[in-house]
Design an enzyme around this catalytic site. Structure first.
Site, PDB file in Angstrom:
ATOM      1  N   CYS A   1      -5.116  12.960  12.913  1.00  0.00           N
ATOM      2  CA  CYS A   1      -4.794  11.547  12.698  1.00  0.00           C
ATOM      3  C   CYS A   1      -4.815  10.839  14.043  1.00  0.00           C
ATOM      4  O   CYS A   1      -4.269  11.352  15.026  1.00  0.00           O
ATOM      5  CB  CYS A   1      -3.423  11.402  12.045  1.00  0.00           C
ATOM      6  SG  CYS A   1      -2.930   9.697  11.748  1.00  0.00           S
TER       7      CYS A   1
ATOM      8  N   LYS B   1       0.840  -1.210   0.000  1.00  0.00           N
ATOM      9  CA  LYS B   1       0.000   0.000   0.000  1.00  0.00           C
ATOM     10  C   LYS B   1       0.868   1.251   0.000  1.00  0.00           C
ATOM     11  O   LYS B   1       0.637   2.189  -0.774  1.00  0.00           O
ATOM     12  CB  LYS B   1      -0.908   0.010   1.219  1.00  0.00           C
ATOM     13  CG  LYS B   1      -1.688   1.312   1.421  1.00  0.00           C
ATOM     14  CD  LYS B   1      -2.537   1.279   2.670  1.00  0.00           C
ATOM     15  CE  LYS B   1      -1.761   1.629   3.918  1.00  0.00           C
ATOM     16  NZ  LYS B   1      -1.654   3.073   4.150  1.00  0.00           N
ATOM     17  N   ASN B   2       1.878   1.277   0.869  1.00  0.00           N
ATOM     18  CA  ASN B   2       2.681   2.482   1.027  1.00  0.00           C
ATOM     19  C   ASN B   2       3.617   2.742  -0.142  1.00  0.00           C
ATOM     20  O   ASN B   2       4.181   3.838  -0.248  1.00  0.00           O
ATOM     21  CB  ASN B   2       3.481   2.409   2.337  1.00  0.00           C
ATOM     22  CG  ASN B   2       2.587   2.504   3.555  1.00  0.00           C
ATOM     23  OD1 ASN B   2       1.488   3.043   3.484  1.00  0.00           O
ATOM     24  ND2 ASN B   2       3.043   1.973   4.676  1.00  0.00           N
TER      25      ASN B   2
ATOM     26  N   ARG C   1      -4.645  10.397   4.455  1.00  0.00           N
ATOM     27  CA  ARG C   1      -3.641  11.457   4.524  1.00  0.00           C
ATOM     28  C   ARG C   1      -2.644  11.394   3.376  1.00  0.00           C
ATOM     29  O   ARG C   1      -2.049  12.406   3.020  1.00  0.00           O
ATOM     30  CB  ARG C   1      -2.893  11.372   5.853  1.00  0.00           C
ATOM     31  CG  ARG C   1      -3.745  11.647   7.078  1.00  0.00           C
ATOM     32  CD  ARG C   1      -2.902  11.653   8.334  1.00  0.00           C
ATOM     33  NE  ARG C   1      -1.866  12.666   8.269  1.00  0.00           N
ATOM     34  CZ  ARG C   1      -2.024  13.920   8.651  1.00  0.00           C
ATOM     35  NH1 ARG C   1      -3.172  14.331   9.118  1.00  0.00           N
ATOM     36  NH2 ARG C   1      -1.022  14.774   8.571  1.00  0.00           N
TER      37      ARG C   1
ATOM     38  N   ASP D   1       5.088   0.454  12.163  1.00  0.00           N
ATOM     39  CA  ASP D   1       3.887  -0.236  11.670  1.00  0.00           C
ATOM     40  C   ASP D   1       3.785  -1.687  12.132  1.00  0.00           C
ATOM     41  O   ASP D   1       2.774  -2.339  11.868  1.00  0.00           O
ATOM     42  CB  ASP D   1       3.838  -0.188  10.138  1.00  0.00           C
ATOM     43  CG  ASP D   1       3.373   1.156   9.614  1.00  0.00           C
ATOM     44  OD1 ASP D   1       2.951   1.996  10.430  1.00  0.00           O
ATOM     45  OD2 ASP D   1       3.417   1.373   8.384  1.00  0.00           O
TER      46      ASP D   1
ATOM     47  N   ARG E   1      -8.156  -0.758   5.055  1.00  0.00           N
ATOM     48  CA  ARG E   1      -7.323   0.255   4.418  1.00  0.00           C
ATOM     49  C   ARG E   1      -5.951  -0.303   4.046  1.00  0.00           C
ATOM     50  O   ARG E   1      -5.308   0.224   3.132  1.00  0.00           O
ATOM     51  CB  ARG E   1      -7.142   1.456   5.333  1.00  0.00           C
ATOM     52  CG  ARG E   1      -8.383   2.304   5.548  1.00  0.00           C
ATOM     53  CD  ARG E   1      -8.091   3.512   6.427  1.00  0.00           C
ATOM     54  NE  ARG E   1      -6.879   4.173   5.974  1.00  0.00           N
ATOM     55  CZ  ARG E   1      -5.834   4.440   6.754  1.00  0.00           C
ATOM     56  NH1 ARG E   1      -5.840   4.097   8.025  1.00  0.00           N
ATOM     57  NH2 ARG E   1      -4.767   5.049   6.256  1.00  0.00           N
TER      58      ARG E   1
ATOM     59  N   ARG F   1       0.946  14.319  12.173  1.00  0.00           N
ATOM     60  CA  ARG F   1       1.731  14.038  10.978  1.00  0.00           C
ATOM     61  C   ARG F   1       1.809  15.345  10.191  1.00  0.00           C
ATOM     62  O   ARG F   1       1.153  15.503   9.163  1.00  0.00           O
ATOM     63  CB  ARG F   1       1.087  12.952  10.127  1.00  0.00           C
ATOM     64  CG  ARG F   1       1.016  11.591  10.782  1.00  0.00           C
ATOM     65  CD  ARG F   1       0.603  10.547   9.775  1.00  0.00           C
ATOM     66  NE  ARG F   1       0.432   9.237  10.357  1.00  0.00           N
ATOM     67  CZ  ARG F   1       0.200   8.134   9.635  1.00  0.00           C
ATOM     68  NH1 ARG F   1       0.088   8.215   8.326  1.00  0.00           N
ATOM     69  NH2 ARG F   1       0.059   6.972  10.214  1.00  0.00           N
TER      70      ARG F   1
END
Length: 418
Positions: free
Chosen positions: A117, A22-23, A93, A305, A397, A122
């Protein structure tokens, strides 16, 4: 609003395939704005955040063509709208990642400030400061970043603290700037390297990729490219930890071993037996779980994470451990939910002191953010009884079909509609 029902106490076994990151996918999709042709991206995960980024670019005039499973062709050559509206940005975001590409390609952008957040501040000030150094006129008006420039110019930018999204935004902006941009104290996460490789395929001139000092020589245009998103190292880590908390045995496929060094080290210290080949990892843990102390840090350190997931492992360990969170100030909210399940955890600011317990007990719990929800799933898999996890839109997500993947590994997991 959907929930997950998990009947715990079952050892996971079998094989699981890891989805695209995802990132990595989100900034790569945003980078299509820079191309004067089209960008073909493969191994895109089917996630809510990815759908939001696609919707955002579609509102600007980009077109997306499905090229088969997990593969998209993006044409963003003639955008007719340069606004990222609040109703989309507030849900993700990472939408801020369109700011740099829009300024670099079209000389104007209006991007909503992301807002609050759950896991802490952030700030986007590093993005804004860097673009101002490159010549952009930026005003904050009515909750929006209004930016314009004739053409961005190369500059020397020092990022303090290190910021992954800030590095991505500024390196994308620099690819079309006039002259050379130096980004010091740059993020070196695999997702940044994957983005840089995509930009290089499009014709960008980037030196020092994967180091703390990046040099980018601007070019007049970027062209067509065909790029593959890397596997999601956080999803991989989550399933590796799942094998351990359930005293199971898994083969985790489609991974990049070199992206998981810190995770593998912690798992070995916890007592896991691990072997690996080029793109898969075999893991099992049959004996007692050993407690592990660790501190989260930017890559190549232990990722923030995976902090919540490793906390579940420590909760079930024989002994005491200490976890220090250094990245986000509010990323310990899962502690209260784990305590509802019988975990023994004491908090002192950004440090969690964990005393191992023999077992966890099922309880109704609520997810507060993406990685906290993953931790609650792991706790539910290990707990005695039936756990109900509310607000699982968080987990959707960042984890593709996690309930189906766990079901294939033997877990008793059911998705419920409220």
């Amino acid at each position: 609003m959907q929930k997950l029902k998990i009947k715990g106490g079952i050892s996971l076994s079998g094989e699981v395939d890891i989805s695209g990151s995802k990132n990595a996918a989100l900034p790569i999709i945003a980078s299509s704005i820079l191309s004067s042709s089209c960008l073909k991206i493969s191994n895109i995960p089917k996630l809510h955040d990815v759908s939001t980024m696609i919707e955002l670019l579609e509102t600007m005039g980009a077109s997306f063509t499905n090229q088969g499973d997990y593969c998209l062709k993006i044409e963003a050559n003639n955008l007719n709208n340069h606004i990222a509206p609040y109703h989309l940005v507030k849900t993700m975001r990472a939408s801020i990642l369109v700011l740099g590409p829009l300024l670099a390609r079209y000389g104007k952008a209006r991007v909503s400030l992301p807002g609050g957040c759950a896991i802490g501040a952030r700030p986007v000030n590093l993005h804004i400061d860097g673009l101002r150094k490159m010549g952009a006129d930026i005003q904050i008006k009515e909750g929006y970043i209004d930016a314009k420039v004739n053409r961005l110019k190369g500059a020397k930018i020092f990022l303090n603290p290190i910021t992954v999204t800030g590095t991505a935004n500024l390196m994308m902006a620099a690819t079309l700037a006039e002259g050379k941009t130096i980004i010091e104290n740059a993020a070196i996460e695999p997702e940044i390297v994957n983005l840089g490789e995509c930009l290089q395929s499009m014709g960008a001139k980037i030196g020092g990729l994967g180091t703390r000092v990046m040099s980018i020589e601007g070019v007049d245009y970027l062209g067509e490219a065909d790029h593959e998103v890397i596997p999601d190292r956080i999803e991989a880590a989550t399933f590796l930890i799942a094998a351990c908390v359930t005293k199971g045995s898994l083969r985790v496929n489609r991974v990049r071993i070199d992206h998981l060094d810190s995770v593998i080290d912690l798992l070995k210290r916890a007592g896991a037996t691990i072997s690996f080949d080029e793109n898969h990892i075999d893991i099992s843990l049959k004996g007692a779980i050993k407690p592990i102390d660790f501190t989260t840090n930017p890559y190549p350190g232990v990722p923030t994470d995976v902090q919540a997931q490793f906390m579940v492992l420590n909760v079930l360990a024989e002994g005491d451990s200490k976890i220090i969170e250094t990245i986000f100030e509010n990323r310990l909210m899962h502690v209260l939910e784990l305590q509802r399940m019988g975990a023994s955890i004491n908090l002192d600011k950004n440090t969690a002191y964990v005393k191992g317990v023999r077992k966890l007990s099922a309880a109704p719990v609520m997810a507060t953010d993406l990685r906290a929800s993953a931790a609650l799933v792991l706790a539910g898999l290990a707990a005695k009884g039936e756990t109900i996890i509310d607000r699982i839109y968080h987990i959707d997500r960042g984890y593709e079909e996690i309930d189906q993947k766990l079901f294939q590994l033997g877990a008793k997991v059911l998705r419920l509609d409220s």
